[in-house]
Design an enzyme around this catalytic site. Structure first.
Site, PDB file in Angstrom:
ATOM      1  N   GLU A   1      42.879  46.401  39.225  1.00 47.28           N
ATOM      2  CA  GLU A   1      43.215  45.106  38.627  1.00 47.28           C
ATOM      3  C   GLU A   1      44.208  44.372  39.517  1.00 47.28           C
ATOM      4  O   GLU A   1      45.236  44.928  39.906  1.00 47.28           O
ATOM      5  CB  GLU A   1      43.792  45.338  37.223  1.00 47.28           C
ATOM      6  CG  GLU A   1      44.531  44.165  36.609  1.00 47.28           C
ATOM      7  CD  GLU A   1      43.689  42.903  36.413  1.00 47.28           C
ATOM      8  OE1 GLU A   1      42.544  43.001  35.957  1.00 47.28           O
ATOM      9  OE2 GLU A   1      44.203  41.797  36.741  1.00 47.28           O
ATOM     10  N   GLN A   2      43.928  43.101  39.772  1.00 40.65           N
ATOM     11  CA  GLN A   2      44.804  42.330  40.665  1.00 40.65           C
ATOM     12  C   GLN A   2      46.204  42.089  40.083  1.00 40.65           C
ATOM     13  O   GLN A   2      47.181  42.012  40.822  1.00 40.65           O
ATOM     14  CB  GLN A   2      44.156  41.007  41.036  1.00 40.65           C
ATOM     15  CG  GLN A   2      43.992  40.048  39.871  1.00 40.65           C
ATOM     16  CD  GLN A   2      43.295  38.746  40.252  1.00 40.65           C
ATOM     17  OE1 GLN A   2      42.883  38.569  41.395  1.00 40.65           O
ATOM     18  NE2 GLN A   2      43.145  37.845  39.303  1.00 40.65           N
TER      19      GLN A   2
ATOM     20  N   TYR B   1      41.654  30.353  13.583  1.00 44.46           N
ATOM     21  CA  TYR B   1      41.475  31.538  12.723  1.00 44.46           C
ATOM     22  C   TYR B   1      42.735  32.393  12.805  1.00 44.46           C
ATOM     23  O   TYR B   1      43.480  32.334  13.787  1.00 44.46           O
ATOM     24  CB  TYR B   1      40.238  32.339  13.155  1.00 44.46           C
ATOM     25  CG  TYR B   1      40.114  32.584  14.640  1.00 44.46           C
ATOM     26  CD1 TYR B   1      40.817  33.613  15.262  1.00 44.46           C
ATOM     27  CD2 TYR B   1      39.306  31.775  15.423  1.00 44.46           C
ATOM     28  CE1 TYR B   1      40.700  33.835  16.636  1.00 44.46           C
ATOM     29  CE2 TYR B   1      39.187  31.985  16.789  1.00 44.46           C
ATOM     30  CZ  TYR B   1      39.878  33.018  17.383  1.00 44.46           C
ATOM     31  OH  TYR B   1      39.771  33.229  18.738  1.00 44.46           O
TER      32      TYR B   1
HETATM   33  C1  LIG Z   1      38.928  29.271  25.264  1.00 48.21           C
HETATM   34  C2  LIG Z   1      38.085  30.477  25.229  1.00 48.21           C
HETATM   35  C3  LIG Z   1      37.812  31.070  23.997  1.00 48.21           C
HETATM   36  C4  LIG Z   1      37.002  32.197  23.932  1.00 48.21           C
HETATM   37  N1  LIG Z   1      36.742  32.775  22.720  1.00 48.21           N
HETATM   38  C5  LIG Z   1      35.929  33.847  22.654  1.00 48.21           C
HETATM   39  C6  LIG Z   1      35.651  34.488  21.412  1.00 48.21           C
HETATM   40  O1  LIG Z   1      36.178  34.112  20.368  1.00 48.21           O
HETATM   41  N2  LIG Z   1      34.808  35.566  21.402  1.00 48.21           N
HETATM   42  C7  LIG Z   1      34.232  36.023  22.554  1.00 48.21           C
HETATM   43  O2  LIG Z   1      33.466  36.993  22.501  1.00 48.21           O
HETATM   44  N3  LIG Z   1      34.497  35.449  23.757  1.00 48.21           N
HETATM   45  C8  LIG Z   1      35.326  34.392  23.828  1.00 48.21           C
HETATM   46  N4  LIG Z   1      35.609  33.818  25.028  1.00 48.21           N
HETATM   47  C9  LIG Z   1      35.030  34.389  26.257  1.00 48.21           C
HETATM   48  C10 LIG Z   1      35.808  35.604  26.689  1.00 48.21           C
HETATM   49  O3  LIG Z   1      37.185  35.316  26.767  1.00 48.21           O
HETATM   50  C11 LIG Z   1      35.329  36.098  28.041  1.00 48.21           C
HETATM   51  O4  LIG Z   1      33.926  36.136  28.055  1.00 48.21           O
HETATM   52  C12 LIG Z   1      35.873  37.484  28.309  1.00 48.21           C
HETATM   53  O5  LIG Z   1      37.279  37.470  28.321  1.00 48.21           O
HETATM   54  C13 LIG Z   1      35.338  37.989  29.642  1.00 48.21           C
HETATM   55  O6  LIG Z   1      35.953  39.201  29.935  1.00 48.21           O
HETATM   56  P1  LIG Z   1      35.859  39.772  31.407  1.00 48.21           P
HETATM   57  O7  LIG Z   1      36.604  41.068  31.356  1.00 48.21           O
HETATM   58  O8  LIG Z   1      34.452  39.762  31.864  1.00 48.21           O
HETATM   59  O9  LIG Z   1      36.607  38.716  32.307  1.00 48.21           O
HETATM   60  P2  LIG Z   1      38.146  38.297  32.343  1.00 48.21           P
HETATM   61  O10 LIG Z   1      38.721  38.282  30.978  1.00 48.21           O
HETATM   62  O11 LIG Z   1      38.221  37.067  33.167  1.00 48.21           O
HETATM   63  O12 LIG Z   1      38.858  39.485  33.125  1.00 48.21           O
HETATM   64  C14 LIG Z   1      38.693  39.653  34.505  1.00 48.21           C
HETATM   65  C15 LIG Z   1      39.814  40.554  35.000  1.00 48.21           C
HETATM   66  O13 LIG Z   1      39.606  40.801  36.389  1.00 48.21           O
HETATM   67  C16 LIG Z   1      40.794  40.553  37.105  1.00 48.21           C
HETATM   68  N5  LIG Z   1      40.397  40.120  38.445  1.00 48.21           N
HETATM   69  C17 LIG Z   1      39.861  38.939  38.815  1.00 48.21           C
HETATM   70  N6  LIG Z   1      39.609  38.922  40.124  1.00 48.21           N
HETATM   71  C18 LIG Z   1      39.980  40.134  40.597  1.00 48.21           C
HETATM   72  C19 LIG Z   1      39.943  40.733  41.884  1.00 48.21           C
HETATM   73  N7  LIG Z   1      39.488  40.068  42.955  1.00 48.21           N
HETATM   74  N8  LIG Z   1      40.393  42.009  42.019  1.00 48.21           N
HETATM   75  C20 LIG Z   1      40.875  42.699  40.937  1.00 48.21           C
HETATM   76  N9  LIG Z   1      40.947  42.168  39.698  1.00 48.21           N
HETATM   77  C21 LIG Z   1      40.482  40.904  39.530  1.00 48.21           C
HETATM   78  C22 LIG Z   1      41.508  39.485  36.312  1.00 48.21           C
HETATM   79  O14 LIG Z   1      42.900  39.465  36.584  1.00 48.21           O
HETATM   80  C23 LIG Z   1      41.202  39.917  34.887  1.00 48.21           C
HETATM   81  O15 LIG Z   1      42.113  40.883  34.411  1.00 48.21           O
HETATM   82  C24 LIG Z   1      36.438  32.712  25.119  1.00 48.21           C
HETATM   83  C25 LIG Z   1      36.722  32.127  26.359  1.00 48.21           C
HETATM   84  C26 LIG Z   1      37.540  31.018  26.410  1.00 48.21           C
HETATM   85  C27 LIG Z   1      37.820  30.386  27.747  1.00 48.21           C
END
Ligand SMILES: Cc1cc2nc3c(=O)[nH]c(=O)nc-3n(C[C@H](O)[C@H](O)[C@H](O)COP(=O)(O)OP(=O)(O)OC[C@H]3O[C@@H](n4cnc5c(N)ncnc54)[C@H](O)[C@@H]3O)c2cc1C
Length: 396
Positions: free
Chosen positions: A33-34, A212
């Site tokens: 994790e970055q 919510y």
């Molecule tokens: C306003 C908003 C409301 C939302 N509400 C909902 C909801 O109610 N329900 C729902 O299901 N979804 C919701 N979502 C969508 C949801 O937040 C995302 O789909 C979800 O967080 C994606 O998770 P992820 O782990 O794929 O990505 P991320 O949460 O973006 O996590 C990526 C991780 O990788 C790390 N990272 C990035 N680049 C690198 C790198 N090069 N090297 C190492 N680490 C890195 C980041 O620091 C981060 O910790 C919402 C999104 C938004 C914007």
């Protein structure tokens, strides 16, 4: 002896859910994790039965109950007079129908819960992935400090700006023209919204607001969209201006106006998405969560889909013959792509219908929304069992 070594870039919901599911399957998994410390943003997330049933199975049933709120319904209302457009029952009818609850939670609580399932020492902080290489025998994650991690499989769980995705597609995130202000308000500051636990949405011309309760009802989480052609900042820590937000919602129903005015601080986030890709893996590299299928949040499914991805990928890898990882990755893609592509498309569609200007199209939307109240319309989404899909034939 572990059969396979997996290196994951990113410790968001996708990366942590995958590490938890792989650990449970006895597969060696390390997450890079970055960020220097794991601190999920101060905001809420809705978890539908399609994800909560999976979280229960990986061991979080009791933990979720300790902080989640189980809303009674989702209510959609008009922006000006607050008249009801649709009420989708949640609570007991939802649990009975889908065998799992609909929850609203604080992201930090979900993060900590997932982290508690991962053996100590397997999440590495301050480890930014800057590239991926691979050959027939191994894949390598290159980190910004110059070190390299070698694994049988590299998984990109590094979000919408994924570095790992570059192995699969040359595309870039696309700005939607919408920003979203997010805030958390102590429940006692919004007494008009207490009482029945609800997910509330107000739809209006060019914008909408959702709120919510989270943290066992102690806080109200909200997200309020505002169109902006010139805002590109995409960070949870980007401060928004509360006064600008309140001005954008001036004239809206007092329930909304009082909610946004009750926020002391808000973050502002530019909403992006990407086109669907037609493959999720290349050789020994694959992607999950927003790295695979970022979607606009207008169906509240991005995190839910990330959890589904994690469970399916872990099951496919656990079932694979040790020398046939590529068959496992093909199976993961066959199961996941049709479903996530459909949800991406639907989320983009909601972006248009939620924000219609008052007029004929809005009246047609409201009529069809009123006629589609109920859980039937959600069977395909909430009723889906990704764990079952991974053990039977596959696609949704
Ligand atoms: C306003 C908003 C409301 C939302 N509400 C909902 C909801 O109610 N329900 C729902 O299901 N979804 C919701 N979502 C969508 C949801 O937040 C995302 O789909 C979800 O967080 C994606 O998770 P992820 O782990 O794929 O990505 P991320 O949460 O973006 O996590 C990526 C991780 O990788 C790390 N990272 C990035 N680049 C690198 C790198 N090069 N090297 C190492 N680490 C890195 C980041 O620091 C981060 O910790 C919402 C999104 C938004 C914007």
């Amino acid at each position: 002896m572990p059969r396979m070594k997996v290196a994951v870039a990113g410790a968001g919901i996708a990366g942590l859910a995958l590490a938890a599911a792989l650990s449970r399957a006895g597969i060696d998994c390390h997450v890079y994790e970055q960020a220097e410390r794991l601190a999920e943003v101060g905001a809420g997330v809705q978890l539908a039965p399609n994800a909560t049933r999976l979280l229960h199975r990986i061991g979080l049933r009791a933990r979720l109950r300790s902080f989640a709120v189980a809303p009674w319904a989702i209510e959609m209302r008009r922006w000006d007079d607050g008249s009801l457009l649709q009420r989708t029952p949640l609570g007991a009818p939802c649990r009975r129908r889908f065998g799992a609850p609909y929850y609203t939670v604080h992201r930090a609580d979900l993060h900590s819960a997932l982290l508690s399932l991962i053996p100590a020492g397997q999440v590495h902080l301050g480890a930014r992935c800057v590239g991926v290489t691979q050959d027939g025998d191994a894949a390598r994650l290159r980190l910004s400090d110059g070190s390299t991690v070698t694994a049988d499989l590299v998984v990109g769980a590094d979000g919408i700006h994924s570095v790992v995705r570059e192995q699969l597609a040359p595309d870039q995130p696309r700005y939607s023209g919408q920003t979203i202000y997010r805030g958390l308000v102590p429940a006692e500051r919004v007494p008009h919204l207490l009482g029945a636990s609800l997910v509330r949405l107000w739809l209006g011309p060019g914008r909408h607001c959702v709120c919510y309760p989270v943290s066992s009802g102690r806080q109200m989480s909200f997200g309020a969209t505002v169109a902006a052609s010139d805002w590109r900042e995409e960070s949870w820590s980007a401060r928004g201006d509360v006064a600008e937000l309140a001005a954008a919602y001036a004239g809206w129903h007092p329930d909304v106006a009082q909610l946004v005015e009750a926020a002391e601080t808000v973050s502002r986030w530019a909403l992006h998405d990407r086109e669907s890709i037609d493959r999720l893996s290349s050789g020994r590299v694959t992607v999950i969560g927003d790295a695979a299928h970022p979607m606009l949040p207008f169906q509240a499914q991005g995190a839910n889909q990330a959890i589904e991805d994690a469970v399916v990928l872990a099951a496919c890898l656990a079932d694979a013959e040790p020398d046939d990882q590529s068959a496992a990755l093909r199976r993961y893609e066959e199961i996941r792509l049709p479903r996530t592509t459909r949800i991406q498309r639907q989320s983009r569609e909601n972006a248009k219908t939620f924000h219609l200007a008052d007029g004929d199209a809005q009246r047609r939307r409201d009529t069809s929304t009123r006629n589609s109240s109920g859980l039937d319309a959600h069977d395909w989404l909430f009723g889906y069992d990704a764990g079952q899909a991974a053990t039977t034939s596959g696609s949704s």
